[in-house]
Every structure is written in structure tokens, then in C-alpha cells.
Design an enzyme around this catalytic site. Structure first.
Site, short mmCIF file in Angstrom:
data_model
loop_
_atom_site.label_atom_id
_atom_site.label_comp_id
_atom_site.label_asym_id
_atom_site.label_seq_id
_atom_site.Cartn_x
_atom_site.Cartn_y
_atom_site.Cartn_z
CD GLN A 187 11.13 11.41 80.78
OE1 GLN A 187 10.23 10.41 81.36
NE2 GLN A 187 11.33 12.46 80.80
CD GLU A 188 20.77 10.48 79.24
OE1 GLU A 188 20.61 10.52 80.49
OE2 GLU A 188 21.81 10.89 78.76
#
Lengths: 378, 383
Positions: free
Chosen positions: A240-241
Site C-alpha cells: 500500500q505504501e
């Protein structure tokens, strides 16, 4: 293409109003101060714009990743890139949400949502960047306590943070991938010190810093997830980062591009608009094409990510391609604008400086290409 | 063309490198770059050692050498520090207009002051926010008795506010075509009506101050006309040829400086149990960077030597500047990438090379302008 509901659109409208009032007017001051004041974080929290995915039980609005996308896009449209609210909301806090115990969630999430807690994640060390498993920071657990020792660097929100998700190794475990655990370390814990703000090329409103742990003792109950699972947990959340970097970088590039198109339309050069030059037209056409194609890929990826599909390869592709493309677009926009583009008063120059970190952080683009190649079973 | 350096040239190169190594202080430079301050403390010393105006004749206390030797110095200085190097090398910016077209008296009066480090010189050509085409120059000078009265607003004047004199492009005949109606006039910095305002806060080349220059009914003697009346545009074009070669040499230095730092880092930085210089992706990156540096060096040396032998052309200089600035930008950006997080930190310098390279690419004509210029020469045979 993204399935925004009416509620999402209303949320975007509310956040745009908020940004116009509480972020945009302060962009220059925060850049000069090299810090976003904690009060701004609290305003974000009180307004309901932090941790929008968090559960209502802890005070969150229970939104989805599209709310996060909206927040990133609207923040990207301001003249500063250092207020990393989405690093907190969509990168660090999810560690607590996914891996935290009931007790940890009850203790920390309400503050994270209200903006009273500001979070950071500490992985990188002076000698361990791309080689994450090569970290040297140690965590020795004994008698219900954990003793932390080591140095972390390039930590975003490093000065403001009140809570750190720290990756550290048990020196007794040989396999580096099984030695790492994650710990929650509160600001003010004896033995935990923040270094000075690092002086960077850009993102000046962002308080990047070194963090020092010197015989820092925390209760064993502050471990996040099972012992020895840290490396795996990091790899899970890095997805997700990296998607966040792709979405945000794309949005920054689009904001620069839109500004440049307007500038070329209205600025006269030798008696006619800049945009009437064929070279300018083709350059803008090429950039528009690159941006649209990146957006199509990224939006599909957002949907697949929300559907929890395996998108490790696509996420690495998006992070690499959008971050490089954003830098390319930034440089070309400045070329079209001419000498004014190099002035700090031109909105392009600051973002050109800001964007250069994107191909580096959250895993360098070289690491991204390695992941893609591995996914292709090369 | 044989580009083997003569012993004298090697000596100059070595001396410039040693001067930069000994006198350029990184921490002081970082502080000056934060404030946007000219490195006055080193300029005097650089001048005394003959690094300023090496291409002026000895009669004007210059080195009696060529643009080639000047380029070697620019390259060496910028290799150590592009912010400092550009500021020092541009301290005489526009003096070449006097050198090539000025009267003996004018040269004798001004060039030694520049070469001795007593004053800075500045070129005031561009007007308007987008840097309008020079043939649209609106600043004007009208005769009043033996004097000129100069009025106008010039933008982006390097050394603005600090220069002992400005070479100002003005319209002297409002009715003539630009090629005949423009002239260059020397305006001393201390004349009443000379106003430097609106200092630029730039993302690179921050040790080179830039301001707007407002001329409000400035009276200068008739003898301040540089060369012949109505020849201003041609003089500026000739000056550009020289300036582009000089800027290219600076860009070459910046590329070398960033490359050297990246190479050193790649050899030392251990990740995954070995130096990152051991990874093929990094090796090929470095090979590409090295190739670009070498190509740029060949182009810069050829253009500079060509100029000294009257064998160069403005178009060749324009193309050299295009290549050199692209190389400086690309090599410094790759250097940042190789240094990773450290590359983004001011302390490690490569980010500053990248910012300076970006500023250099706009200095004295951006890419669009240079391409138009080169195309006109190549396609339409316009010199």
C-alpha cells in the site's frame, strides 16, 4: 473510471474546502519553517480527514481506500509536499489496525484519528537502505521488557511523531528474515531520541529526521504482531505504501501539467501564445498521453488492490513508472515555461525539487525493477 | 582535431583543480547558497591567481590565452562545486562584448578591473517575464548632445546589483529593422537612475545573484557605445557563441563532479553483502554516465578550440550547450539515484549539482531557444 459514490464526491468537496482554508494558505510558511505545526495535524483530525479508513469503534469514519486517494490527490494540488498526512493515515496507522491487539488499538487509534498522535515508521538505517534485512537495530526481549538499540535514518514525520513503528532485530536469531519484529515506541520513552531535521533538496515542510535508540526500554506488550514476523509484515504493508507513492506522484505530476497548460495558453511570446508553438504543443501532447496512460493503469491497480488481489508486480510497476514519469513531466514543464520555471516563486520549481525523492523512497525504482523481474520469474 | 592538452594547458587545469580543492569550502558554500550570496571572499583570490579573464590579452591584465583555457578553468571549478564555480566564472559575464568590439580606451579601463577581481560585469539583454525575443527589445537610448539617455527594464541580469558595469542592449533607431536598430551600451553601475530590483530566488546557481535592471533616464557619455551603432544584435549573437561554450564547460564540470561522487559512493556503499558498484544495473548506469561525460568533454573541447582558431560557429556552440546541459542534468540525476536517500540530502552535494544543472540549462537561452537557433543554422543556413 474509479467507482466514486456520491458520498465520496461530497467528501472530496469537503476536503477541498478544508485544504483551501487550512493547508494552501500556509504552504509557504511551512516550507520556510521546515515543519508542519502539530496544530495543522489536529485540524486535519478534527475535520475527519486523517485515517479515513479507520473503524468507527475507534472514532474513524469507516471509509475505504478511495477516501485515501481523494486525500492524496487534493493534498498534491497544494504548493507543498511535506505534510505527509497520508503517510500517517494510509501507511503507518494500518500497521496498528492490521496487526495491533485490541488493547493497542484502543490505546492508540483514537489519537491517530484525532490528530493528537502523529506516527512514523522506522525501517531505514544509515547502512541498510535497499537491503532492509541488513538492518542492525536490535531488540532484546527479556523479563517482559524489550531493550532497543540502534539508529534509524530518513524517517518522515521524524520530528513531529509521537508514536513510531520500529523495525528491529533479535540478535539471537541468525536468519535476518526471521529476526525482525515490529515495536511501538512512544515519544518520550527514555533512551529514544530524535535527531535534528535533515536538510534536503526538497519537501522542506516535511520533518525528515534520524531517530536514536540507546538502551531504550519498552514493555513487551508494545510488540506489534508475532515475534519474528516483522520482515513479512513490512513486505505486506509496503504494497500500500508503494501504491500511495504512485497515486500521489501521479497527482502531483497532473497538477504541474495542468498549471503548465494554462501558463502556455495565456503567456505571450513574440506576440503569440506559447501554446501556439508546435514544439510546445507536441511536448504537452506527449505529457498528456503519458499521464493518461499512467492514470488508467493506476486506477485499475487501485481497484485490484481494494479487491485484495495479488498485485505485487503491478504495484512495483506503478511506483516505478509514475515516479519516473512525474520527474520527467516536472522537468519538461519547466522547460516550456522557461527561465521563470527556475524561480522559487514558480509553483513548478518547488515540486520539481520535491518529486526527486519519489524514485528513491518506499523502495528505490531499482528495487521495484528487481521485484518485477522476480514476479516474471526471470 | 587533436585535443591533447599542451603542457601549459595541463598546468592551468591542475592549478584550477588545486585552487578549488583548497579554497572551496563545502559548509560555507551551503550557507551561502541558503542565503543566495555571492562568494566575494574567493573571487579576489581567484582573480589574483589569474583564473578570471584568462582569455583577456595580457595588456588588460588577462592571461593572454583563449576561450579553451577559460573553459578548462570553468570545468575544473564546477567539478569541485558548480554553485561556486559558476558564480566565479560568470563574474566577468559580458566583458567579452568589450573585448571583441569595445574601443581601446574602454577595454583599457574596464577589463583590468574585471580580471583583477575589483568589479563584476553583467549582461542586460533580456526583457519581459518569458524573456522575449531580443529583436523585440524595448529599452532605448536616445542621443542628447554628446550623451546617451537610456531608459528601459531588463530582466534576469546575472550579477545585477553588484556589477561595476552593465552591457545593455538598447534600441537606438526605433525605425530601423532589429538587425540595424539595436546597439550595446555600457552603463556604469553607479550612474544615477540605475536601479537593481526584484532579486531572483532561484532553485539553482544560487551564488550568482540575479535581479531586474531598471534604467530611468540614465545619462552616459557617447563613448559608452560598445562598437558601432546599430550592430548590437550581431554583437550579442557573437557573445552568445562564447558564453554558450563557457556555460557548456561549466555543465561539463557539473557532470564530472556529480559523476565522481556517484562513483566513489557506489564503490564504498555496501548492500546485500557487496558494494553496489558490483550490481550490473549500477555498473551500466555508471557506464552510461561516463559515456555522457566523455561525449560532452569532446564537444566542449572542440567548440572551445574551434572558437580560438576562428573555426567555430554559433550553431556549434548552441548544440554544445544543449548536449552539455542535458548531460549535466542526466548525470547528476543518476548520481542522486545511486546515492539513494543520501543523494536527496544537501550534505552529499549531488542534489545541488542537479539543481545547478537545471538552472544552467536555462541560463543564456533555454532548450527551445537553442534548438530554434541551431535549426535555423542547420536548415536555413542562417548564421
Amino acid at each position: 473510471m474509479l467507482p466514486y459514490t456520491r458520498a465520496h464526491e461530497e467528501f472530496r468537496k469537503r476536503f477541498q474546502d478544508f485544504v483551501q482554508r487550512e493547508v494552501a494558505p500556509y504552504a509557504d510558511r511551512w516550507e520556510a519553517d521546515h515543519l508542519v505545526p502539530k496544530e495543522a495535524w489536529r485540524k486535519m483530525g478534527r475535520g475527519g480527514f486523517l485515517c479515513t479508513c479507520s473503524e468507527p469503534a475507534y472514532g474513524g469514519m469507516g471509509g475505504d481506500f478511495l477516501h485515501s486517494v481523494i486525500c492524496m490527490e487534493e493534498m498534491a494540488a497544494t504548493d507543498q509536499c511535506g505534510f505527509l498526512s497520508f503517510l500517517h493515515s494510509d501507511i503507518v496507522v494500518p500497521y496498528i489496525e492490521s496487526y495491533g491487539t485490541q488493547e493497542q488499538k484502543r490505546k492508540y487509534l483514537p489519537g491517530c484519528i484525532s490528530g493528537d498522535e502523529i506516527t512514523a515508521v522506522a525501517m531505514t538505517e544509515p547502512d541498510a537502505g535497499s537491503d532492509l534485512a541488513g538492518m542492525a537495530c536490535t531488540a532484546e526481549e527479556k523479563d517482559g521488557e524489550v531493550v532497543l538499540n540502534g539508529t534509524k535514518t530518513f524517517i518522515s514525520n521524524g520530528i513531529n511523531c509521537t508514536l513510531v513503528v520500529l523495525a528491529a532485530k533479535d540478535p539471537a536469531v541468525e536468519n535476518p528474515h526471521k529476526a525482525i519484529s515490529l515495536y511501538l515506541v512512544e515519544e518520550g520513552t527514555p533512551g529514544f531520541k530524535k535527531g535534528s531535521k535533515l536538510d534536503k533538496m526538497g519537501m522542506h515542510s516535511q520533518d525528515t529526521a534520524e531517530l536514536f535508540f540507546n538502551n531504550c526500554r519498552i514493555p513487551a506488550s508494545n510488540r506489534l504482531g508475532e515475534k519474528g514476523t516483522g520482515f513479512v509484515l513490512l513486505m505486506q504493508k509496503l504494497q500500500q505504501e508503494r501504491l500511495v507513492v504512485a497515486v500521489w506522484g501521479l497527482a502531483i505530476a497532473e497538477s504541474m501539467f495542468n498549471w503548465t497548460v494554462e501558463y502556455c495558453r495565456k503567456t505571450q511570446f513574440c506576440g503569440r501564445p506559447l501554446a501556439s508553438s508546435q514544439a510546445v504543443q507536441f511536448a504537452l501532447a506527449e505529457m498528456a498521453t503519458e499521464l493518461r496512460m499512467s492514470r488508467a493503469f493506476t486506477e485499475q491497480l487501485i481497484m485490484d488492490h481494494m479487491a485484495e488481489k495479488d498485485v505485487v508486480m503491478e504495484t512495483s510497476m506503478a511506483k516505478y513508472q509514475t515516479s519516473d514519469m512525474a520527474n520527467r513531466v516536472a522537468g519538461r514543464c519547466m522547460d516550456l515555461v522557461g527561465g521563470y520555471g527556475v524561480d522559487e516563486s514558480c509553483p513548478l520549481s518547488r515540486k520539481w525539487r520535491d518529486l526527486r525523492i519519489l524514485p528513491i523512497f518506499a523502495g528505490t525504482n531499482e528495487i521495484m525493477k528487481g521485484i518485477i523481474a522476480k514476479s516474471m520469474k526471470l | 582535431m587533436n585535443q591533447k592538452l599542451s603542457q601549459a594547458q595541463r598546468d592551468i587545469q591542475k592549478a584550477a583543480l588545486e585552487f578549488a580543492k583548497g579554497k572551496f569550502d563545502k559548509d560555507l558554500c551551503l550557507e551561502q547558497e541558503r542565503r543566495g550570496e555571492f562568494p566575494a571572499h574567493i573571487r579576489q583570490e581567484a582573480a589574483e591567481l589569474g583564473f578570471i579573464g584568462v582569455h583577456y590579452p595580457e595588456a588588460y591584465t588577462g592571461g593572454g590565452l583563449g576561450v579553451f583555457e577559460n573553459a578548462l578553468i570553468a570545468e575544473a571549478f564546477c567539478q569541485k562545486d558548480a554553485s561556486l564555480g559558476t558564480a566565479l566564472m560568470l563574474s566577468g559575464f559580458s566583458a567579452e562584448c568589450l573585448l571583441r568590439a569595445g574601443s581601446e580606451e574602454m577595454k583599457g579601463r574596464w577589463l583590468p578591473q574585471v580580471a583583477d577581481g575589483d568589479i563584476l560585469a553583467a549582461a542586460a539583454f533580456a526583457e519581459g517575464p518569458a524573456g522575449a525575443g531580443l529583436d523585440e527589445t524595448a529599452a532605448q537610448a536616445v542621443r542628447e548632445g554628446d550623451d546617451w539617455i537610456v531608459n528601459g527594464l531588463k530582466t534576469r541580469v546575472a550579477n545585477g546589483g553588484m556589477a561595476g558595469f552593465y552591457c545593455v542592449l538598447v534600441r537606438t533607431d526605433p525605425d530601423a529593422a532589429p538587425e540595424k536598430g539595436l546597439s550595446l551600451i555600457l552603463v556604469e553601475g553607479d550612474r544615477p537612475g540605475v536601479v537593481c530590483e526584484n532579486p531572483r530566488d532561484k532553485l539553482g546557481m544560487r551564488l550568482t545573484p540575479e535581479t531586474d535592471l531598471r534604467l530611468e533616464g540614465v545619462r552616459v557619455p557617447g563613448a559608452n557605445l560598445i562598437g558601432e551603432e546599430g550592430r548590437g544584435l550581431g554583437q550579442v549573437r557573437r557573445f552568445y557563441e562564447e558564453a554558450w561554450i563557457q556555460v557548456s564547460a561549466m555543465a561539463l564540470g557539473a557532470a564530472r563532479g556529480a559523476f565522481a561522487r556517484a562513483l566513489e559512493y557506489a564503490r564504498k556503499r555496501m548492500q546485500f553483502g557487496r558494494p553496489i558498484a558490483g550490481f550490473q544495473a549500477i555498473r551500466h548506469k555508471i557506464a552510461d554516465m561516463a559515456a555522457q561525460v566523455e561525449q560532452t568533454a569532446a564537444a566542449v573541447y572542440r567548440s572551445a578550440a574551434g572558437f580560438d582558431q576562428q573555426a567555430g560557429t554559433p550553431a556549434l556552440a548552441a548544440m554544445t550547450k544543449l548536449c552539455a546541459c542535458d548531460a549535466a542534468l542526466h548525470v547528476s540525476s543518476e548520481a542522486i539515484q545511486i546515492l539513494g536517500g543520501y543523494g536527496y540530502m544537501k550534505e552529499y552535494e549531488v542534489e545541488r549539482f542537479y539543481r545547478d544543472a537545471k538552472a544552467l540549462s536555462f541560463f543564456c537561452g533555454g532548450r527551445g531557444f537553442l534548438k530554434d537557433f541551431a535549426a535555423a543554422a542547420v536548415i536555413d543556413k542562417i548564421r
